[in-house]
Design an enzyme around this catalytic site. Structure first.
Site, short mmCIF file in Angstrom:
data_model
loop_
_atom_site.label_atom_id
_atom_site.label_comp_id
_atom_site.label_asym_id
_atom_site.label_seq_id
_atom_site.Cartn_x
_atom_site.Cartn_y
_atom_site.Cartn_z
N GLU A 14 -8.89 -5.79 73.87
CA GLU A 14 -9.70 -5.75 72.65
C GLU A 14 -11.16 -5.66 73.05
O GLU A 14 -11.66 -6.54 73.76
CB GLU A 14 -9.51 -7.04 71.82
CG GLU A 14 -10.39 -7.07 70.58
CD GLU A 14 -10.45 -8.45 69.90
OE1 GLU A 14 -10.70 -9.45 70.60
OE2 GLU A 14 -10.28 -8.51 68.68
N TRP A 15 -11.85 -4.58 72.62
CA TRP A 15 -13.30 -4.52 72.86
C TRP A 15 -14.00 -5.19 71.69
O TRP A 15 -13.98 -4.66 70.58
CB TRP A 15 -13.80 -3.09 73.03
CG TRP A 15 -15.31 -3.06 73.29
CD1 TRP A 15 -16.07 -4.08 73.79
CD2 TRP A 15 -16.21 -1.96 73.06
NE1 TRP A 15 -17.39 -3.70 73.89
CE2 TRP A 15 -17.50 -2.41 73.45
CE3 TRP A 15 -16.04 -0.67 72.59
CZ2 TRP A 15 -18.63 -1.57 73.35
CZ3 TRP A 15 -17.16 0.16 72.49
CH2 TRP A 15 -18.44 -0.30 72.88
N ARG A 16 -14.59 -6.39 71.95
CA ARG A 16 -15.36 -7.09 70.93
C ARG A 16 -16.76 -6.53 70.95
O ARG A 16 -17.64 -7.03 71.63
CB ARG A 16 -15.32 -8.59 71.23
CG ARG A 16 -14.02 -9.27 70.75
CD ARG A 16 -14.03 -9.48 69.25
NE ARG A 16 -15.22 -10.21 68.86
CZ ARG A 16 -15.31 -11.55 68.78
NH1 ARG A 16 -14.26 -12.29 69.02
NH2 ARG A 16 -16.45 -12.14 68.45
N ARG A 18 -16.45 -8.14 65.15
CA ARG A 18 -16.20 -9.39 64.41
C ARG A 18 -17.48 -9.82 63.73
O ARG A 18 -18.51 -10.02 64.39
CB ARG A 18 -15.70 -10.47 65.40
CG ARG A 18 -15.42 -11.81 64.79
CD ARG A 18 -14.19 -11.83 63.88
NE ARG A 18 -12.99 -11.39 64.54
CZ ARG A 18 -12.29 -10.31 64.15
NH1 ARG A 18 -12.66 -9.58 63.10
NH2 ARG A 18 -11.20 -9.94 64.79
N GLU A 60 -17.25 -14.43 60.17
CA GLU A 60 -15.89 -14.75 60.64
C GLU A 60 -15.87 -15.10 62.13
O GLU A 60 -14.88 -14.89 62.82
CB GLU A 60 -14.92 -13.60 60.31
CG GLU A 60 -14.77 -13.42 58.80
CD GLU A 60 -13.42 -12.91 58.33
OE1 GLU A 60 -12.45 -12.93 59.11
OE2 GLU A 60 -13.35 -12.48 57.17
N HIS A 120 -10.40 -14.72 59.60
CA HIS A 120 -10.66 -15.84 60.51
C HIS A 120 -11.33 -16.97 59.79
O HIS A 120 -12.23 -16.73 58.98
CB HIS A 120 -11.59 -15.39 61.65
CG HIS A 120 -11.08 -14.19 62.35
ND1 HIS A 120 -11.14 -12.95 61.79
CD2 HIS A 120 -10.47 -14.03 63.54
CE1 HIS A 120 -10.57 -12.07 62.61
NE2 HIS A 120 -10.15 -12.71 63.67
N LYS A 171 -3.33 -10.09 60.39
CA LYS A 171 -3.71 -11.12 61.38
C LYS A 171 -4.53 -12.24 60.75
O LYS A 171 -5.41 -11.98 59.93
CB LYS A 171 -4.52 -10.43 62.47
CG LYS A 171 -5.28 -11.35 63.39
CD LYS A 171 -5.91 -10.51 64.48
CE LYS A 171 -7.00 -11.26 65.21
NZ LYS A 171 -7.78 -10.39 66.05
N ARG A 199 -0.30 -19.99 70.72
CA ARG A 199 -0.52 -18.77 71.51
C ARG A 199 0.73 -18.37 72.30
O ARG A 199 0.75 -17.36 72.97
CB ARG A 199 -1.72 -18.95 72.43
CG ARG A 199 -3.01 -19.20 71.62
CD ARG A 199 -4.25 -19.19 72.46
NE ARG A 199 -5.43 -19.48 71.65
CZ ARG A 199 -6.15 -18.56 71.01
NH1 ARG A 199 -5.85 -17.29 71.11
NH2 ARG A 199 -7.19 -18.90 70.27
N SER A 252 -13.18 -15.23 74.18
CA SER A 252 -13.87 -14.81 72.96
C SER A 252 -13.62 -15.78 71.82
O SER A 252 -14.12 -15.57 70.72
CB SER A 252 -13.43 -13.39 72.57
OG SER A 252 -12.09 -13.41 72.12
N GLN A 264 -8.30 -20.19 73.92
CA GLN A 264 -7.60 -19.14 74.70
C GLN A 264 -7.34 -19.65 76.11
O GLN A 264 -8.18 -20.33 76.69
CB GLN A 264 -8.45 -17.87 74.78
CG GLN A 264 -8.51 -17.11 73.47
CD GLN A 264 -9.51 -15.96 73.54
OE1 GLN A 264 -10.32 -15.86 74.45
NE2 GLN A 264 -9.46 -15.11 72.53
O1 LIG Z 1 -9.22 -12.56 66.11
C1 LIG Z 1 -9.11 -12.68 67.30
C2 LIG Z 1 -8.36 -13.77 67.87
C3 LIG Z 1 -9.28 -14.67 68.56
O2 LIG Z 1 -10.13 -15.26 67.62
C4 LIG Z 1 -8.49 -15.80 69.25
O3 LIG Z 1 -8.55 -16.92 68.75
O4 LIG Z 1 -7.85 -15.54 70.27
C5 LIG Z 1 -10.06 -13.85 69.58
C6 LIG Z 1 -10.78 -12.67 69.00
O5 LIG Z 1 -11.37 -11.89 70.03
C7 LIG Z 1 -9.84 -11.83 68.24
O6 LIG Z 1 -10.54 -10.81 67.55
#
Ligand SMILES: O=C1C[C@@](O)(C(=O)O)C[C@@H](O)[C@@H]1O
Length: 250
Positions: free
Chosen positions: A47-49, A83, A87, A144, A171, A214, A231, A235
């Site tokens: 994912e490119w943020r 993002r 959010e 989010h 999502k 997760r 991010s 995680q």
């Molecule tokens: O929405 C998500 C999920 C996320 O928020 C996470 O909690 O892993 C991480 C973000 O980069 C991604 O866009």
């Protein structure tokens, strides 16, 4: 029958959750180094943020960076995500530019997905979905909450709304304030999986309490892990995530 998504040899929506790693470089140089490092990890998706990218307000620079990232990552599917600040993102941009940025990127077909936030005008979302689909790009409709976990019914209603609007993946990522909130999220995921989902969805409970979400198990199709920098709170590293998923889904 639940739809599955096939992209560049990857099937999303069946089997173990697929591992996605966010890239959060600020400069093109940092992004190229990040992409080269991630390429060696053999993850399922990247994912490119782009909200971390310092030149995000210059659309040509974004296109150029995406094209360089694409060539480094070869055939790994890419999610393009701006993002928004509201959010949990890094930068504020106006709505017009948010729509334009996503439209222009979808038209390049350089990314396989664009992530569009559900809390936007429906007509704008529909236009972006049309543009994306006519360029062979999938759409993740996301939401989010970095403060709290809404009630189960509300989580389900947002995921269902994303399906109604015809996003390819729905999502939601929410913040638990106590362990019970994690159960709320997992229950919502399970009900979604058993009753309502007609396509892949992603459900995440963030922060330390939420780590267990997760590892999938309740239908969530993609899990986000860390390669270099995280991010979002909660995680875990790609290596650890992969190990646990292997144990659970072998
Ligand atoms: O929405 C998500 C999920 C996320 O928020 C996470 O909690 O892993 C991480 C973000 O980069 C991604 O866009």
């Amino acid at each position: 029958m639940k739809k599955i998504i096939k992209v560049k040899g990857l099937t999303i929506g069946e089997g173990a959750p697929k591992i996605c790693v966010p890239m959060i470089g600020k400069t093109l140089k940092e992004l190229k180094l990040e992409a080269e490092y991630i390429q060696k990890l053999h993850v399922d998706l990247v994912e490119w943020r782009v909200d971390f990218f310092e030149k995000v307000e210059k659309i040509e620079k974004v296109k150029q960076a995406l094209s360089e990232i694409r060539s480094i990552l070869h055939s790994t599917p890419i999610i393009f995500t701006f993002r928004s600040k509201r959010e949990g993102g890094e930068k504020e941009i106006n709505n017009g530019y948010y729509m334009e940025l996503n439209k222009v990127v979808a038209e390049t077909s350089l990314s396989d997905f664009i992530d569009i936030e559900l809390f936007n005008e429906e007509q704008d979302i529909k236009k972006l979905i049309d543009t994306a689909h006519s360029n062979g790009v999938f759409v993740i409709l996301s939401n989010h909450d970095f403060e709290k976990t809404p009630p189960k019914e509300e989580i389900i209603s947002r995921l269902c709304k994303a399906q109604e609007l015809d996003g390819d993946i729905s999502k939601i990522a929410v913040m638990p304030n106590h362990p019970g909130d994690v159960i709320t999220l997992l229950e919502a995921a399970n009900t979604m999986n058993e009753k309502y989902a007609d396509r892949p969805f992603i459900t995440i409970s963030m922060g330390d309490y939420g780590k267990i979400s997760r590892f999938g198990g309740f239908g969530s199709a993609i899990s986000f892990g860390v390669a270099t920098n995280s991010s979002a709170p909660g995680q875990i590293s790609v290596e650890e995530l992969r190990k646990v998923l292997e144990i659970l889904y072998k």
